[in-house]
Each structure stands twice: as C-alpha cells, then as structure tokens.
Design an enzyme around this catalytic site. Structure first.
Site, PDB file in Angstrom:
ATOM      1  N   TYR A  50      48.150  48.587  39.088  1.00 57.86           N
ATOM      2  CA  TYR A  50      48.741  47.882  39.797  1.00 57.86           C
ATOM      3  C   TYR A  50      49.030  46.715  39.322  1.00 57.86           C
ATOM      4  O   TYR A  50      48.712  45.719  39.012  1.00 57.86           O
ATOM      5  CB  TYR A  50      47.462  47.723  41.231  1.00 57.86           C
ATOM      6  CG  TYR A  50      47.521  47.391  42.554  1.00 57.86           C
ATOM      7  CD1 TYR A  50      48.469  47.459  43.126  1.00 57.86           C
ATOM      8  CD2 TYR A  50      47.514  45.806  42.561  1.00 57.86           C
ATOM      9  CE1 TYR A  50      49.160  46.875  44.246  1.00 57.86           C
ATOM     10  CE2 TYR A  50      48.434  45.058  44.016  1.00 57.86           C
ATOM     11  CZ  TYR A  50      49.126  45.508  44.485  1.00 57.86           C
ATOM     12  OH  TYR A  50      49.705  44.794  45.549  1.00 57.86           O
TER      13      TYR A  50
ATOM     14  N   HIS B  24      42.333  46.171  43.350  1.00 56.03           N
ATOM     15  CA  HIS B  24      42.943  46.822  44.347  1.00 56.03           C
ATOM     16  C   HIS B  24      42.198  48.313  44.726  1.00 56.03           C
ATOM     17  O   HIS B  24      42.572  49.556  43.666  1.00 56.03           O
ATOM     18  CB  HIS B  24      44.525  47.118  44.025  1.00 56.03           C
ATOM     19  CG  HIS B  24      45.565  48.076  44.766  1.00 56.03           C
ATOM     20  ND1 HIS B  24      46.670  49.653  44.794  1.00 56.03           N
ATOM     21  CD2 HIS B  24      46.571  46.159  45.257  1.00 56.03           C
ATOM     22  CE1 HIS B  24      47.301  48.990  45.943  1.00 56.03           C
ATOM     23  NE2 HIS B  24      47.309  47.482  46.441  1.00 56.03           N
TER      24      HIS B  24
HETATM   25 MG    MG Z   1      45.831  43.939  48.169  1.00 50.60          MG
END
Ligand code: MG
Length: 417
Positions: free
Chosen positions: A175, A223
């Site tokens: 991410y 994340h």
């Molecule tokens: Mg975030």
C-alpha cells in the site's frame, strides 16, 4: 390545557428556503468525486459538500438524489441539527458508509451555507480559531532507504515537518507505493505478503531514520493488512524509528486489540479512517488505546456528528488527524481544515498532492505552504465548484475504482485493501 408544542418545520427565522439539492460527478483527480449543492431561494446563496466514496459513488448519488434531497426541500437550511436527524432517521436501518457519505454531502453543504449566510469562514461557527494554520503531512515512498530519505529531504525543503513514508516490498503489492499510477501498480502485482512486509519494512524504516536530519517527523501506514499477532510483532521492530504515528496497524474488525497494542509499546497509534460511525471511536477514546483519531468527514456523516467526536477527543486527550488523501475532494479538505484550526485537539492534517485540473474545478482549494494548510478567510468553506470545468473531467466507469478487490494474499485468498 397548554397548546401542543410545534413540530418541524417551524416558521423560518431566516426567510430562506431550500429549493434544490443537486449532485455532480467529476474526476479531475482520477478518483470520482460526488459533489452536493444545496440551493436556496436567496440569489447566489448555496452550500457545497463532499460525498465521495470512490467504490460506491452511484449508490451514494442515488441516496442523495432519490431520498435525502426531496426531504429537505422547502426547509430552512439553518436548522442543521434537526435536518441531520431527520435524514439519519429516515433510513430505519441507519448507518453504513453509503448512507454516511450521502448524509455528509448534504450536512457539510448546510454548514457551508450557514457560514456563507453569516458572512464568516466556517471555522468561526465552530468556535473560531485556536491556530492560524494546520501542520500538514505529505507522502513519500520508495524501494530503498536512500530513495526514501531523498524524498523526505525534498519534502523538508518544501517546508514539510511531517512525512508519511511507505516502503515497496519486493514481490508484493505494498500500500502507498508503486509510483504515480496506483492502477498500474495493482494491475502489475496484486499480491500481498504480510510476512515479507514484516521482514523487510522495519529495517528500511530504521535506515531511513538514520539518514535524515533530526527534527523531521515520520509517519507510516500499515493499512489494516496485518493480523493482531502480526501487529504485536511489528511494534517492537519499529521502536527505533521514532514514528510520529503508526496508522491502521489493525483493521476496524480487530479494533478490540488496540488496548493490547497500547500496553505493549509507546509508539503513537492512529486509527479510524475506515470507521463509518463516530461511536466506533468511543471505546478507543475511553481506553486511551489510540493517540490520533483518523477522521473521514464524508464517511462519518458530516460535520454535525464529527464536531461532537472532536470534542470527545479533546476531553479524552486524543488528537485528531483528519483523512485527506486525493479521493477526498477539496470541499472535504476545506471541512477538515475548519476542524483543524478550531480544535485544541488538533494533531496533524494529511495533505494530498492535487492536480491542476482539481484546482481548476474547485477554486479556492487550500494547498500546503511551508508544510502547513491555511483556511480561506472567505465565507463558508472558502472553496467553490466550477460546474463547467467539472464537466471536462467525467468520472471513470463504475468498477474501475474497485481495484481494491483485485488484491490477494500470498496464498491466493482475498485480502483486505
Ligand atoms: Mg490510511
């Protein structure tokens, strides 16, 4: 016998009536923005709000167009609390992100409208300023400690004192990394391996810390991809990085584990951008299990519930760090900023790097200067919406932004984004 109390709609005190609630879809930033405009019978007086849920845009639009908008026609836009409760209660099964975004679009537009009618910036209605500007953080990512440290120093040269750093993990789709086109990154390599992340990222972050000047604050976002056990392993590995905060180290479904994390480490923890009800924050505030509340105004139903959450954060000693990526429109960023400058509980504000087209569609968009965001002194949010410019940026087909659904774990099973 006394006369029965009048029920809403009460006689208008302002003489203003809502005449239309209109929605607009535009995508100058790539991600679809759903904009709500509440119009009145007063010439030139309208309010704007952000209802952007990139994965459920058309469903949110229908809730505003087909259900919420018609309910407020003819009402005095100044009775925000009553209108909010009316719209919230109009769905017998309340809550959820689709209802929250729809409600927020109308709610924030009502706050914008009220401040414009009063001729004051929105923060004035929230108690006025306790600071002139909000410290903002920007995003840097890379494949090596050297590359990331260079990015952090470049951000520092622009004046940023806070930088979120994300590290590419070889062989996985990490991410917040992958260059400027996240869709390409996802199409290329939609696999995620939590163990590879645990083995790789802490060492790179420690090296980044050793390469950058003292006094710069580093943030990192896990994340929501780790299990509770993996999150407990990660914290001691990050101890020497001296993070300003570690974000979303758990998914909302595992939020009950935060007290354990808090007791195992002194790393400041940030949580909440996926919450769709302000009450999801309350156990974490009560237990002092987080340090920063990641507030997303659109998902949480607008400023009416969020200003109460911010007050609760202040009472609990938890700071706010509102969610401000590129998939929140500039109207949403301006609403964040009104909270930031008016609350003693402000921590830091996420800043997006907005495209020229976005600035064109939303005149007055706040942009960071020397690492801080300043709210406009103009009445209301201080950000306008150019309908003609917006039409130049049609939204992508539904599904294009459902790229999260492509992500798979190392064993091939579906993975949280
Ligand atoms: Mg975030």
């Amino acid at each position: 016998m006394s006369a029965p109390l009048a029920v809403a709609p009460w006689p208008s005190t302002s003489g203003t009536k809502i005449t239309a609630v209109r929605t607009f879809l535009t995508a100058p930033q790539g991600s679809p923005y759903l904009i709500v405009r509440v119009e009145t019978d007063q010439p030139g007086l309208y309010g704007l709000g952000c209802a952007s849920d990139p994965q459920r845009t058309l469903a949110v639009k229908s809730v505003v167009d087909d259900y919420l908008g018609p309910m407020v026609l003819g009402r005095d836009p100044g009775d925000i609390e009553d209108l909010h409760r009316l719209l919230l209660n109009s769905g017998y099964w309340r809550g959820g992100s689709i209802a929250g975004n729809a409600l927020a679009g109308v709610d924030v537009a009502l706050w914008d409208l009220k401040a414009k009618a009063a001729g004051v910036p929105l923060y004035s209605l929230l108690g006025g300023r306790v600071r002139e500007a909000a410290d903002a953080y920007t995003h840097v990512d890379g494949a090596s400690a050297s590359e990331i440290a260079e990015g952090v120093e470049a951000a520092a040269e622009k004046g940023f004192r806070h930088v979120r750093v994300q590290v590419s993990v070889p062989g996985t789709d990490t991410y917040g990394t992958g260059g400027t086109d996240p869709e390409l990154a996802h199409a290329r390599n939609a696999r995620w391996d939590s163990l590879a992340y645990l083995h790789h990222v802490p060492g790179v972050l420690r090296e980044v810390r050793s390469k950058i000047p003292a006094g710069l604050e580093l943030l990192h976002d896990a994340h929501e991809r780790l299990t509770p056990a993996q999150a407990l392993r990660l914290l001691p590995m990050l101890a020497e990085v001296d993070l300003f905060f570690l974000e979303d180290v758990l998914a909302p479904e595992d939020a009950d584990y935060f007290p354990q994390l808090r007791n195992s480490s002194s790393i400041p923890l940030a949580m909440g951008e996926l919450f769709h009800d302000v009450k999801q924050f309350l156990p974490l505030l009560r237990d002092r299990a987080i340090d920063f509340a990641r507030i997303r105004i659109p998902t949480l139903g607008g400023l009416t519930p969020v200003r109460k959450l911010v007050a609760a954060c202040e009472l609990a000693g938890v700071l706010i760090a509102p969610h401000g990526p590129g998939d929140v429109s500039p109207l949403g960023h301006a609403a964040n900023l009104a909270l930031d400058v008016s609350s003693p509980a402000f921590g830091v504000q996420e800043a997006a790097t907005l495209r020229e087209g976005t600035l064109e569609v939303f005149p007055g968009t706040p942009v960071p200067e020397r690492g801080a965001l300043r709210p406009s002194a103009a009445p209301g949010l201080g950000v306008d919406f150019d309908e003609a410019a917006a039409a130049k940026y049609p939204p992508p087909e539904p599904g294009v932004h459902d790229r999260w659904a492509l992500l798979r774990a190392a064993d091939g099973s579906a993975q949280r984004p």
